[in-house]
Write a protein that holds these residues in place. Structure first.
Motif, PDB file in Angstrom:
ATOM      1  N   TYR A  40      -3.375  -5.584   3.096  1.00  0.00           N
ATOM      2  CA  TYR A  40      -2.059  -5.979   3.939  1.00  0.00           C
ATOM      3  C   TYR A  40      -0.646  -4.767   3.435  1.00  0.00           C
ATOM      4  N   ASP A  41       0.135  -4.403   4.468  1.00  0.00           N
ATOM      5  CA  ASP A  41       1.322  -3.909   4.108  1.00  0.00           C
ATOM      6  C   ASP A  41       2.263  -3.954   5.313  1.00  0.00           C
ATOM      7  N   LEU A  42       3.590  -4.177   5.389  1.00  0.00           N
ATOM      8  CA  LEU A  42       4.373  -4.173   6.433  1.00  0.00           C
ATOM      9  C   LEU A  42       4.232  -3.060   7.303  1.00  0.00           C
ATOM     10  N   HIS A  64      16.792   2.303 -10.272  1.00  0.00           N
ATOM     11  CA  HIS A  64      17.731   1.449 -10.107  1.00  0.00           C
ATOM     12  C   HIS A  64      17.216  -0.105 -10.454  1.00  0.00           C
ATOM     13  N   LYS A  65      16.151  -0.389  -9.758  1.00  0.00           N
ATOM     14  CA  LYS A  65      15.561  -1.642  -9.919  1.00  0.00           C
ATOM     15  C   LYS A  65      15.366  -1.916 -11.217  1.00  0.00           C
ATOM     16  N   ASP A  66      14.342  -0.966 -11.729  1.00  0.00           N
ATOM     17  CA  ASP A  66      13.720  -1.108 -13.205  1.00  0.00           C
ATOM     18  C   ASP A  66      14.763  -1.211 -14.261  1.00  0.00           C
ATOM     19  N   LEU A  90       8.332  13.643  -7.048  1.00  0.00           N
ATOM     20  CA  LEU A  90       7.390  12.553  -8.002  1.00  0.00           C
ATOM     21  C   LEU A  90       6.984  11.412  -7.414  1.00  0.00           C
ATOM     22  N   GLY A  91       7.613  10.829  -6.088  1.00  0.00           N
ATOM     23  CA  GLY A  91       6.934   9.721  -5.502  1.00  0.00           C
ATOM     24  C   GLY A  91       7.380   8.354  -6.372  1.00  0.00           C
ATOM     25  N   PHE A  92       8.543   8.368  -6.931  1.00  0.00           N
ATOM     26  CA  PHE A  92       9.436   7.414  -7.685  1.00  0.00           C
ATOM     27  C   PHE A  92      10.648   7.361  -7.116  1.00  0.00           C
ATOM     28  N   SER A  93      11.279   6.633  -6.378  1.00  0.00           N
ATOM     29  CA  SER A  93      12.471   6.533  -5.830  1.00  0.00           C
ATOM     30  C   SER A  93      13.480   6.101  -6.582  1.00  0.00           C
ATOM     31  N   THR A  97       0.576  -5.965 -10.111  1.00  0.00           N
ATOM     32  CA  THR A  97       0.751  -4.779 -10.675  1.00  0.00           C
ATOM     33  C   THR A  97       2.197  -4.467 -10.471  1.00  0.00           C
ATOM     34  N   THR A  98       3.142  -5.007  -9.861  1.00  0.00           N
ATOM     35  CA  THR A  98       4.561  -4.702  -9.653  1.00  0.00           C
ATOM     36  C   THR A  98       5.393  -4.528 -10.790  1.00  0.00           C
ATOM     37  N   THR A  99       6.285  -3.870 -10.856  1.00  0.00           N
ATOM     38  CA  THR A  99       7.018  -3.880 -12.136  1.00  0.00           C
ATOM     39  C   THR A  99       7.907  -4.959 -11.706  1.00  0.00           C
ATOM     40  N   SER A 100       7.966  -6.099 -12.259  1.00  0.00           N
ATOM     41  CA  SER A 100       8.599  -7.456 -12.183  1.00  0.00           C
ATOM     42  C   SER A 100       9.437  -7.742 -13.358  1.00  0.00           C
ATOM     43  N   SER A 141       1.341  -4.879  -4.984  1.00  0.00           N
ATOM     44  CA  SER A 141       1.950  -3.904  -5.697  1.00  0.00           C
ATOM     45  C   SER A 141       3.377  -3.700  -4.670  1.00  0.00           C
ATOM     46  N   LEU A 142       4.202  -4.278  -4.995  1.00  0.00           N
ATOM     47  CA  LEU A 142       5.249  -4.446  -4.202  1.00  0.00           C
ATOM     48  C   LEU A 142       6.589  -4.096  -5.052  1.00  0.00           C
ATOM     49  N   PRO A 143       7.723  -3.672  -4.032  1.00  0.00           N
ATOM     50  CA  PRO A 143       8.919  -3.083  -4.502  1.00  0.00           C
ATOM     51  C   PRO A 143       9.512  -3.797  -5.781  1.00  0.00           C
ATOM     52  N   LEU A 161       0.997  -1.250   0.137  1.00  0.00           N
ATOM     53  CA  LEU A 161       0.101   0.000  -0.223  1.00  0.00           C
ATOM     54  C   LEU A 161       0.829   1.221   0.114  1.00  0.00           C
ATOM     55  N   GLY A 162       1.890   1.334  -1.093  1.00  0.00           N
ATOM     56  CA  GLY A 162       2.663   2.373  -0.792  1.00  0.00           C
ATOM     57  C   GLY A 162       2.103   3.696  -2.194  1.00  0.00           C
ATOM     58  N   ASN A 163       3.234   4.360  -2.239  1.00  0.00           N
ATOM     59  CA  ASN A 163       2.897   5.340  -3.474  1.00  0.00           C
ATOM     60  C   ASN A 163       1.798   4.883  -4.385  1.00  0.00           C
ATOM     61  N   MET A 164       1.896   3.654  -5.112  1.00  0.00           N
ATOM     62  CA  MET A 164       1.119   3.337  -5.979  1.00  0.00           C
ATOM     63  C   MET A 164      -0.088   2.498  -5.296  1.00  0.00           C
ATOM     64  N   GLY A 165       0.121   1.446  -4.739  1.00  0.00           N
ATOM     65  CA  GLY A 165      -0.792   0.429  -4.121  1.00  0.00           C
ATOM     66  C   GLY A 165      -1.846   1.187  -3.146  1.00  0.00           C
TER      67      GLY A 165
HETATM   68  P1  NAD Z   1       6.574   1.978  -2.310  1.00  0.00           P
HETATM   69  O1  NAD Z   1       7.990   1.741  -1.856  1.00  0.00           O
HETATM   70  O2  NAD Z   1       5.926   3.377  -2.150  1.00  0.00           O
HETATM   71  O3  NAD Z   1       5.546   0.849  -1.653  1.00  0.00           O
HETATM   72  C1  NAD Z   1       5.775  -0.412  -1.631  1.00  0.00           C
HETATM   73  C2  NAD Z   1       4.787  -0.820  -0.458  1.00  0.00           C
HETATM   74  O4  NAD Z   1       5.108  -2.438  -0.248  1.00  0.00           O
HETATM   75  C3  NAD Z   1       5.266  -0.258   0.786  1.00  0.00           C
HETATM   76  O5  NAD Z   1       4.068   0.270   1.439  1.00  0.00           O
HETATM   77  C4  NAD Z   1       6.074  -1.364   1.615  1.00  0.00           C
HETATM   78  O6  NAD Z   1       5.891  -1.112   2.998  1.00  0.00           O
HETATM   79  C5  NAD Z   1       5.301  -2.638   1.178  1.00  0.00           C
HETATM   80  N1  NAD Z   1       5.877  -3.908   1.311  1.00  0.00           N
HETATM   81  C6  NAD Z   1       7.320  -4.157   1.070  1.00  0.00           C
HETATM   82  N2  NAD Z   1       7.614  -5.360   1.178  1.00  0.00           N
HETATM   83  C7  NAD Z   1       6.349  -6.138   1.676  1.00  0.00           C
HETATM   84  C8  NAD Z   1       5.932  -7.211   2.355  1.00  0.00           C
HETATM   85  N3  NAD Z   1       7.021  -8.142   2.433  1.00  0.00           N
HETATM   86  N4  NAD Z   1       4.781  -7.522   2.727  1.00  0.00           N
HETATM   87  C9  NAD Z   1       3.995  -6.526   2.616  1.00  0.00           C
HETATM   88  N5  NAD Z   1       4.121  -5.154   2.187  1.00  0.00           N
HETATM   89  C10 NAD Z   1       5.288  -4.851   1.879  1.00  0.00           C
HETATM   90  O7  NAD Z   1       6.677   1.693  -3.904  1.00  0.00           O
HETATM   91  P2  NAD Z   1       5.579   2.132  -5.176  1.00  0.00           P
HETATM   92  O8  NAD Z   1       6.152   3.452  -5.707  1.00  0.00           O
HETATM   93  O9  NAD Z   1       4.279   2.281  -4.486  1.00  0.00           O
HETATM   94  O10 NAD Z   1       5.776   1.068  -6.042  1.00  0.00           O
HETATM   95  C11 NAD Z   1       5.260  -0.038  -6.059  1.00  0.00           C
HETATM   96  C12 NAD Z   1       5.303  -0.978  -7.514  1.00  0.00           C
HETATM   97  O11 NAD Z   1       4.840  -0.304  -8.514  1.00  0.00           O
HETATM   98  C13 NAD Z   1       7.208  -1.005  -7.724  1.00  0.00           C
HETATM   99  O12 NAD Z   1       7.323  -2.184  -8.395  1.00  0.00           O
HETATM  100  C14 NAD Z   1       7.052  -0.024  -8.567  1.00  0.00           C
HETATM  101  O13 NAD Z   1       8.397  -0.108  -9.475  1.00  0.00           O
HETATM  102  C15 NAD Z   1       5.914   0.173  -9.508  1.00  0.00           C
HETATM  103  N6  NAD Z   1       5.704   1.652 -10.026  1.00  0.00           N
HETATM  104  C16 NAD Z   1       5.850   2.545  -9.379  1.00  0.00           C
HETATM  105  C17 NAD Z   1       5.565   3.712  -9.901  1.00  0.00           C
HETATM  106  C18 NAD Z   1       5.743   5.133  -9.348  1.00  0.00           C
HETATM  107  O14 NAD Z   1       5.733   6.240  -9.910  1.00  0.00           O
HETATM  108  N7  NAD Z   1       6.194   5.117  -7.923  1.00  0.00           N
HETATM  109  C19 NAD Z   1       5.065   3.771 -11.266  1.00  0.00           C
HETATM  110  C20 NAD Z   1       4.778   2.700 -11.744  1.00  0.00           C
HETATM  111  C21 NAD Z   1       5.028   1.348 -11.243  1.00  0.00           C
END
Ligand code: NAD
Length: 296
Positions: free
Chosen positions: A30-32, A240-242, A232-235, A94-97, A64-66, A9-13
């Motif tokens: 659920y989120d950590l 680097h991961k992508d 921007l909300g994209f770390s 929906t993760t970039t995987s 939606s995980l890192p 449930l991060g920036n995207m989820g």
């Molecule tokens: P984020 O780091 O903001 O959020 C990830 C969330 O996952 C965090 O809240 C974290 O606590 C949670 N998390 C990590 N490990 C966990 C686990 N084991 N169990 C439960 N929760 C867990 O990342 P984001 O920016 O929301 O990106 C999520 C995905 O979307 C990534 O794969 C990213 O590459 C992709 N994405 C991001 C963007 C963007 O602009 N931020 C755009 C498109 C795609």
């Protein structure tokens, strides 16, 4: 109404889960991070005890995980989605995987009569907040059709790109490669123009209305970099991961990507210099270090 689970449930989820809730679906999350869980609970979602518990309550489980490594652990690890998911359910990642990760998980869960869709998104944190994302989906067409209404809660632009669960991941990695080339190229161009004494705002305005246009000059420079916001909300860690996943995909395809190698090295240096928590838009600051404004 569908019983939906959402893990990550991060920036995207976070915003995507909120849109599913607003669309009237029954949501378990659920989120950590306890703050991320609390924000969704306040909005009306139920909070699961972990990935398995979320899956037990859901017909469709979203992730939606890192990273792909975290996806694998959350789905197949102890108390993972696999332990709770019901036969007939759909897992939407929906993760970039990587295509390989999505396909491995799909093969493992097929034994449990679970269908997996790889459904990465594009449009950034602002697109997630506004519900204006694009999603590119790989996997079984019937499962795609069954999930279209759910996707429509956050993605007005939806594409079923292929029947293999990893096909959406391929398109997403290629998209981000183009996005990063645009960001690095625009940073060099604007920094060089600044060194020549020219106004960055005017230059970016011209580029955005000329053949040099891309998302960096149309959006990131005017909205983030020039006003000095850098949120921007994209770390850098995700950038680097992508690029790492893109390079891995190109290597597995036995395809030389000359610009890709250069940009991947640059992003590695930028992440080492700025730190993984820095915003991707700060790449401009990194480029500026070697194209300093001239003292002459
Ligand atoms: P984020 O780091 O903001 O959020 C990830 C969330 O996952 C965090 O809240 C974290 O606590 C949670 N998390 C990590 N490990 C966990 C686990 N084991 N169990 C439960 N929760 C867990 O990342 P984001 O920016 O929301 O990106 C999520 C995905 O979307 C990534 O794969 C990213 O590459 C992709 N994405 C991001 C963007 C963007 O602009 N931020 C755009 C498109 C795609």
């Amino acid at each position: 109404m569908v019983s939906v689970g959402f893990i990550g449930l991060g920036n995207m989820g976070g915003p995507m889960a909120n849109h599913l809730l607003d669309a009237g679906h029954d949501l378990t999350v659920y989120d950590l991070d306890p703050d991320a869980r609390a924000a969704l609970e306040d909005a009306g979602a139920a909070v699961g005890e972990g990935p398995a518990d979320v899956a037990t309550h859901s017909e469709v489980v979203f992730l939606s995980l890192p990273t792909p490594e975290i996806v694998r652990a959350v789905v197949l690890g102890d108390d993972g989605v696999e332990a709770g998911i019901k036969a007939g359910a759909i897992l939407v990642d929906t993760t970039t995987s990587t295509p390989g990760t999505t396909e491995d998980i799909a093969a493992t869960l097929a034994d449990r009569e679970v269908t997996v869709l790889g459904a990465p998104v594009s449009g950034g944190a602002s697109g997630a907040r506004d519900g204006t994302l694009t999603t590119m989906v790989g996997g079984d067409p019937a499962a795609y059709e069954a999930c279209e209404e759910l996707f429509s809660a956050y993605a007005p632009n939806r594409y079923h790109v292929g029947d293999s669960p990893g096909d959406g991941n391929v398109v997403k990695l290629l998209n981000n490669y183009l996005s990063f080339l645009g960001m690095v190229g625009a940073s060099e161009a604007v920094a060089l123009g600044e060194r020549a004494g020219l106004d960055p705002e005017t230059m970016v305005d011209i580029f955005s209305r000329s053949t040099g246009r891309n998302a960096a000059v149309e959006d990131k420079f005017p909205n983030q970099i020039i006003p000095g916001r850098y949120d921007l909300g994209f770390s850098m860690a995700l950038m680097h991961k992508d690029i790492r996943l893109f390079s891995q995909f190109a290597a597995e395809s036995d395809a030389p990507v000359l610009l890709g190698d250069t940009v991947a090295n640059m992003i590695s240096y930028a992440k080492a210099d700025l730190g993984g928590d820095a915003d991707m838009s700060e790449v401009y600051k990194f480029v500026q270090q070697w194209i300093e404004p001239s003292d002459d």
